[in-house]
Design a protein around this motif. Sequence first.
Motif, PDB file in Angstrom:
ATOM      1  N   TYR A   7      10.599  31.454  33.449  1.00 50.66           N
ATOM      2  CA  TYR A   7      11.446  32.521  32.879  1.00 50.66           C
ATOM      3  C   TYR A   7      10.663  33.222  31.768  1.00 50.66           C
ATOM      4  CZ  TYR A   7      15.295  30.039  35.150  1.00 50.66           C
ATOM      5  OH  TYR A   7      16.110  29.429  36.074  1.00 50.66           O
ATOM      6  N   SER A   8      10.911  34.517  31.635  1.00 50.51           N
ATOM      7  CA  SER A   8      10.226  35.274  30.588  1.00 50.51           C
ATOM      8  C   SER A   8      11.211  36.298  30.034  1.00 50.51           C
ATOM      9  CB  SER A   8       8.996  35.962  31.188  1.00 50.51           C
ATOM     10  OG  SER A   8       8.281  36.648  30.208  1.00 50.51           O
ATOM     11  N   PRO A   9      12.077  35.868  29.106  1.00 51.38           N
ATOM     12  CA  PRO A   9      13.168  36.750  28.673  1.00 51.38           C
ATOM     13  C   PRO A   9      12.713  37.993  27.907  1.00 51.38           C
ATOM     14  CG  PRO A   9      13.153  34.713  27.395  1.00 51.38           C
ATOM     15  CD  PRO A   9      12.154  34.529  28.484  1.00 51.38           C
ATOM     16  N   TYR A  10      11.532  37.928  27.304  1.00 49.60           N
ATOM     17  CA  TYR A  10      11.027  39.120  26.580  1.00 49.60           C
ATOM     18  C   TYR A  10       9.738  39.593  27.248  1.00 49.60           C
ATOM     19  CZ  TYR A  10      14.474  37.109  23.535  1.00 49.60           C
ATOM     20  OH  TYR A  10      15.643  36.576  23.059  1.00 49.60           O
ATOM     21  N   LYS A  11       9.817  39.716  28.547  1.00 46.92           N
ATOM     22  CA  LYS A  11       8.643  40.031  29.352  1.00 46.92           C
ATOM     23  C   LYS A  11       7.997  41.344  28.923  1.00 46.92           C
ATOM     24  CE  LYS A  11       7.229  40.374  34.203  1.00 46.92           C
ATOM     25  NZ  LYS A  11       6.633  41.696  34.167  1.00 46.92           N
ATOM     26  N   ASN A  12       8.826  42.278  28.463  1.00 47.25           N
ATOM     27  CA  ASN A  12       8.262  43.590  28.115  1.00 47.25           C
ATOM     28  C   ASN A  12       7.173  43.485  27.049  1.00 47.25           C
ATOM     29  OD1 ASN A  12      10.384  42.807  26.387  1.00 47.25           O
ATOM     30  ND2 ASN A  12      10.480  44.865  25.528  1.00 47.25           N
ATOM     31  N   VAL A  13       7.323  42.564  26.083  1.00 50.17           N
ATOM     32  CA  VAL A  13       6.283  42.475  25.044  1.00 50.17           C
ATOM     33  C   VAL A  13       4.993  41.895  25.622  1.00 50.17           C
ATOM     34  CG1 VAL A  13       7.836  42.363  23.053  1.00 50.17           C
ATOM     35  CG2 VAL A  13       7.077  40.245  24.096  1.00 50.17           C
ATOM     36  N   VAL A  14       5.131  41.000  26.584  1.00 49.43           N
ATOM     37  CA  VAL A  14       3.943  40.435  27.231  1.00 49.43           C
ATOM     38  C   VAL A  14       3.296  41.506  28.116  1.00 49.43           C
ATOM     39  CG1 VAL A  14       3.042  38.560  28.670  1.00 49.43           C
ATOM     40  CG2 VAL A  14       4.995  38.140  27.205  1.00 49.43           C
ATOM     41  N   ASP A  15       4.124  42.247  28.837  1.00 46.04           N
ATOM     42  CA  ASP A  15       3.611  43.340  29.679  1.00 46.04           C
ATOM     43  C   ASP A  15       2.765  44.307  28.849  1.00 46.04           C
ATOM     44  OD1 ASP A  15       4.836  42.361  31.903  1.00 46.04           O
ATOM     45  OD2 ASP A  15       6.364  43.926  32.080  1.00 46.04           O
ATOM     46  N   GLU A  16       3.292  44.649  27.692  1.00 47.56           N
ATOM     47  CA  GLU A  16       2.569  45.621  26.846  1.00 47.56           C
ATOM     48  C   GLU A  16       1.227  45.047  26.395  1.00 47.56           C
ATOM     49  OE1 GLU A  16       5.368  46.601  23.765  1.00 47.56           O
ATOM     50  OE2 GLU A  16       6.716  47.565  25.204  1.00 47.56           O
ATOM     51  N   ALA A  17       1.199  43.760  26.076  1.00 44.93           N
ATOM     52  CA  ALA A  17      -0.054  43.133  25.642  1.00 44.93           C
ATOM     53  C   ALA A  17      -1.046  43.060  26.803  1.00 44.93           C
ATOM     54  CB  ALA A  17       0.228  41.743  25.089  1.00 44.93           C
ATOM     55  N   ILE A  18      -0.527  42.740  27.988  1.00 43.60           N
ATOM     56  CA  ILE A  18      -1.406  42.676  29.173  1.00 43.60           C
ATOM     57  C   ILE A  18      -1.990  44.064  29.452  1.00 43.60           C
ATOM     58  CG2 ILE A  18      -1.383  42.358  31.690  1.00 43.60           C
ATOM     59  CD1 ILE A  18       0.589  39.998  31.204  1.00 43.60           C
ATOM     60  N   GLN A  19      -1.150  45.059  29.321  1.00 44.24           N
ATOM     61  CA  GLN A  19      -1.614  46.437  29.539  1.00 44.24           C
ATOM     62  C   GLN A  19      -2.695  46.798  28.510  1.00 44.24           C
ATOM     63  OE1 GLN A  19       1.620  49.193  29.806  1.00 44.24           O
ATOM     64  NE2 GLN A  19       0.342  50.741  30.784  1.00 44.24           N
ATOM     65  N   TYR A  20      -2.504  46.317  27.295  1.00 39.51           N
ATOM     66  CA  TYR A  20      -3.465  46.563  26.219  1.00 39.51           C
ATOM     67  C   TYR A  20      -4.824  45.936  26.570  1.00 39.51           C
ATOM     68  CZ  TYR A  20      -5.256  46.564  21.385  1.00 39.51           C
ATOM     69  OH  TYR A  20      -6.002  46.755  20.243  1.00 39.51           O
ATOM     70  N   ALA A  21      -4.793  44.691  27.055  1.00 32.74           N
ATOM     71  CA  ALA A  21      -6.032  44.022  27.455  1.00 32.74           C
ATOM     72  C   ALA A  21      -6.676  44.766  28.624  1.00 32.74           C
ATOM     73  CB  ALA A  21      -5.738  42.579  27.845  1.00 32.74           C
ATOM     74  N   ASP A  22      -5.841  45.172  29.554  1.00 30.54           N
ATOM     75  CA  ASP A  22      -6.317  45.881  30.743  1.00 30.54           C
ATOM     76  C   ASP A  22      -7.022  47.179  30.348  1.00 30.54           C
ATOM     77  OD1 ASP A  22      -6.125  45.251  33.542  1.00 30.54           O
ATOM     78  OD2 ASP A  22      -5.011  47.127  33.800  1.00 30.54           O
ATOM     79  N   GLU A  23      -6.387  47.901  29.458  1.00 30.70           N
ATOM     80  CA  GLU A  23      -6.964  49.189  29.022  1.00 30.70           C
ATOM     81  C   GLU A  23      -8.248  49.000  28.226  1.00 30.70           C
ATOM     82  OE1 GLU A  23      -2.619  51.423  28.776  1.00 30.70           O
ATOM     83  OE2 GLU A  23      -3.627  50.779  26.921  1.00 30.70           O
TER      84      GLU A  23
ATOM     85  N   GLY B  80     -10.485  46.660  28.864  1.00 30.74           N
ATOM     86  CA  GLY B  80     -11.526  46.058  29.704  1.00 30.74           C
ATOM     87  C   GLY B  80     -11.709  44.565  29.518  1.00 30.74           C
ATOM     88  N   VAL B  81     -10.631  43.876  29.228  1.00 30.84           N
ATOM     89  CA  VAL B  81     -10.729  42.414  29.066  1.00 30.84           C
ATOM     90  C   VAL B  81     -10.137  41.730  30.304  1.00 30.84           C
ATOM     91  CG1 VAL B  81     -10.085  40.435  27.643  1.00 30.84           C
ATOM     92  CG2 VAL B  81     -10.549  42.645  26.566  1.00 30.84           C
ATOM     93  N   LEU B  82     -10.930  40.862  30.906  1.00 28.57           N
ATOM     94  CA  LEU B  82     -10.488  40.185  32.128  1.00 28.57           C
ATOM     95  C   LEU B  82      -9.574  39.008  31.783  1.00 28.57           C
ATOM     96  CD1 LEU B  82     -10.789  39.914  35.237  1.00 28.57           C
ATOM     97  CD2 LEU B  82     -12.711  38.363  34.805  1.00 28.57           C
ATOM     98  N   MET B  83      -8.401  38.971  32.411  1.00 25.19           N
ATOM     99  CA  MET B  83      -7.439  37.885  32.150  1.00 25.19           C
ATOM    100  C   MET B  83      -7.410  36.929  33.338  1.00 25.19           C
ATOM    101  SD  MET B  83      -4.537  40.420  30.602  1.00 25.19           S
ATOM    102  CE  MET B  83      -5.175  41.816  31.544  1.00 25.19           C
ATOM    103  N   VAL B  84      -7.586  35.656  33.057  1.00 25.75           N
ATOM    104  CA  VAL B  84      -7.596  34.643  34.120  1.00 25.75           C
ATOM    105  C   VAL B  84      -6.421  33.691  33.867  1.00 25.75           C
ATOM    106  CG1 VAL B  84      -8.931  32.857  35.272  1.00 25.75           C
ATOM    107  CG2 VAL B  84     -10.106  34.827  34.255  1.00 25.75           C
TER     108      VAL B  84
END
Lengths: 272, 560
Positions: free
Chosen positions: B373-389, B391-395
Motif C-alpha cells: 500500500y502507498s497512501p501518499y503515492k503522489n509524493v513518491v511519484d514526484e520524487a521518482i519523476q525528479y530522479a528521472d528528470e 538522469g538517475v537510474l533507480m533499481v
Amino acid sequence: MSLTTRASLYFTVLLVTAILPVSVFAQPTERNSSLVEQLAQQIALKHQLSEAPDEILSQFVQNPLQLPADKNERMLELFKDAYQNEKLLDDFKAALQQEMEGQYKNEISQWLNREPTQMVTEARQEFYTLQGKRKRVITMYEMDQDQPSDERKELISTLANSSSAAESSVESSVIILRSVIRTLSELSEQRNFSEAQINGIANNFRSQIQAQARRQSSDQLLLMYHNVPAPALEDYANFWQSDAGKWLDKAISQSMQTTYEAASERFLKSVK
Amino acid sequence: MKMRILLLSTFILFMYGCSSTEQLSSTQQIIKPKPAQPTDTVDFSTLLEPPQDWHLLDEEFTQFRGISSELAYRDILSKRSPQRQVIVAVIDGGVDINHEDLKANIWVNEDEVADNGKDDDENGYTDDVNGWNFIGGADGKNVDNDTFEVTRIYARLHPKYENADTTNFTAEEQAKYERYKKVENEYRYQINNKLQQYNNIQSLEQSMQRGDEILTDYFGGSYSYEELQELQAQDQETAFAKNVMTYVQENDIDSTLIAEQKKQLYEFMKYGYNPEFSPRDIVGDNYDDKSERYYGNPDVAGPDASHGTHVAGIAGAVRDNGLGMNGVAANVLIMPVRAVPDGDERDKDVANAIRYAVDNGAHVINMSFGKSYSPYKNVVDEAIQYADENGVLMVHAAGNSSENTDETENYPTDTYGDYFEGTTTANLWLSVGASGWKPGDEFVGEFSNYGDQRVDLFAPGVDIYSTIPDNKYKRNQGTSMAAPVVSGTAALLMAYYPDLTAAQVRSIILESVKTYPNLKIIIPHKADAEPTEGSFEVLSVSDGVVNVYKAFQVAEKMSN
C-alpha cells in the motif's frame, strides 16, 4: 355491588387469572433469556463454541482420507454450514435456557456483575478479538522468555481444575469427529466405516487428546488471563468451586454437547 | 514496460547506426572466451551450498548461473581503467560505514564538516558527511520498528467505518468504504495467519523436542540422517519421532531458526500490526506535511544496519582487498540514506530519500524495499519523476511475496498515478526479481515476485554472501540481494563508459541479459497454492538474468 361493577370485577379476575400464568412464566423466561445472553456474551461462549469445530475442520481440509477433491470440498462446505457459529450459539442459548430453570439464577446473576468476575471475563472476551489474537503472540513469546511464576501456574491450574471445560472440549470434539467419520462413510466409495469401527476411532481419538486436554487448557488460561490480577482469578476460581459454579459448569457442558449433537444431526442430514 | 524496451532499443539502434557486428572492427568487439577444458560437472542434486562468490561467476566456466562479472574483470577490465567514480545511493535501513570491506568505498560529502552542528554545504542537512537518516530525530534518537502500511491505514479508517451505516452512502463514500473493507480483510488475514504460524512453530518445537528425546534414547546418543533413514520403527512413538526428525533435518530446522522465527513474529505483532503503535514522535517532523523535507539526523547506520550493510556490500564492497568478498562494482562510492525501518517505510521518507540522493550526486539509487500500500503515492511519484528528470537510474527489488506484480500492487513503482490505471511511467527504473544457483526448475527464488510487464529482469538473489555489521559476513536471500547486483552492474558500466546516459545503461543491461529460452521453472507461489510449472521467459520483461560480460559487449558496441 352493581352489575357493572360485578361484571367489571369478574373480567378483571378473569383477565388476571388468564394473564397470570403467562406472565409468571414469561417473567423468568425473560430473565433467563437475558441471563443466558449475559453469560454467553461475558464468558465468550460464541468463540468457545467454534473452537472444536474449527480444530476438526482444519484436520480435514488436507483431505487425509483422500476423498475425491470435489467430494471433500462438498463435505467441508456442509460441515461449515452445519457448524456455523451463529447456529451453534442459538442452539446453545436455547439449551442453556432450559437448564436455567434451577435455583442458582440469582447467584449467577450477582456473580456475573461482580467486579472481579468482570475483570476476568473482559480478559476472556478480549482473548478472542482480533487485537486479542495479536496480543496472544506477544504474550506467548514473552512468557517463553520469562516464564510465569510457580504461584501463577498453580493458580491457573486450580482454575482449570475447577471447571470441566477440558473434559467437555474432549467430548465435544469426539461428537464432531463421529459426525465427520459418518459423513466420510456416506461420501466415500472406498471407505465404509462400521459403527464398531467408528467407536474405535472415536475412542482412540479421545484417549489421544484426553492426555493433553488438561495441559492445553491450563496453557490457554495462562495466556488468556496473563494480565488479570491474582485476587480476581482466585475469586473467579472460588465461584466455580461453589455449588452454583458446579451447577453452572455442568449446565454449560450439557448445553454444549446438546448443541454439537444437534449440529452433528444437521450435518449428517444435509449429506444424506 | 515491454513496449518501452522496444522503443529504447529502436532509439539506440538509430543513434548508433554502426552497431551491427559486421560493421565493427575486431578491436571494437569483445569476444567471450570459452573454457579451455570442459568444466568439472557440479552435482547440484547433492550440493548444499554454492561457492561464496557464485553470483559473480560465469556459467560456461563454472556451471553456476552468476553474472559473469569476474570473467569481465579478468578478460576485459584488467586491461582498462575506470573513467570515473560512480555513486550508488543505498536507501535502506542503514549501513555500517566502518565495515572493513566497505569503509574505503563510502561516499563522503566533502563540503560538510563532521559533527560541527552546522549545515556547511547548505543542502538542508546538518553534518551529513556520509549520507542522511530520515527516520531519526534531531536529538540522535532513531526509529527501529515501525508499523506496516496496512496497519496504519486500518488504524486510520477503522474507527470511522467500524460501525458505519452504509445504507445512505454516496458512490464516493461507498468506494472509500470498499477500500476500508479490503484493508480490513487484509489486516484480519495477517493477524490470523501470523497467530497460526506462531502456533505451528510452537507445535513443531514441541514435536522436535519429543522426537529427539525418543531417538536419542533409541540410538543411545546422537544419530545421523542415514541412521534415521535406516530405522525400522516398530511402534507409533518411534515412527512419529522418525517422521518429525527427518522433516527437521531435511529442512535444516534447528533451535536457532525456530527462535529467530518466533522473535520475528513477535515483533510483527508487537509493532508491525499494532494499530496503537507509532514511533513517529522520535522523528519529530510534522508528519501531516508530506512536502516537509528537512528532518532526521546524520546517523546512517541506525539501530540495525544488517540489511543495508548486506545490500551495500553486494553492490560495492571493496574489491581485491583480501577481505570477505568482492562487490560487483569497482570505483564505486556507497551513499547510505536511511529511510527503511523494521516495518514498512513511509512514503514521505522514501520521497525525501530519493530527492536527497539525487541532489547529492547519486548516479544510481538502490531500493531494496517495498510494500503493498502507498497512501501518499503522489509524493513518491514526484520524487521518482525528479530522479528521472535528473538522469538517475533507480533499481528496485521486485519483492518477496511470490506474487505476480502485474496483478498485485507493489510499491514504489515506476507507474505514475494509479497502479493499474496509470499510463505514464518513469524511464530510468529497473525492477529486479531473484534467481538462484540451482539450474533446474528451482532456478527462480521461490519467494521472488515476478511479472511479464512489471519486473524488468532477474539477478542472483539466493544464498548471496555479503557484508553485515561489525566486520562480519553472511549469506542472505531475497530480491533485496538481487537489486544491488543490478545496481552494481549499472555502476560498473557507468564507471567505464562515462559518456553513456542512464537510459543507455538501463537499455544495455536489459538487452544483454542471459536468456534461457527452453527453461521450465516452478512459478513462485504461496505456500498454500499448488505449484505450477511455466517458462522462465514469462516472469520478466527482458526474459533473462543480468550479465556483466554481455553488458560490456553491448556497451562496447554502443560506444564505438
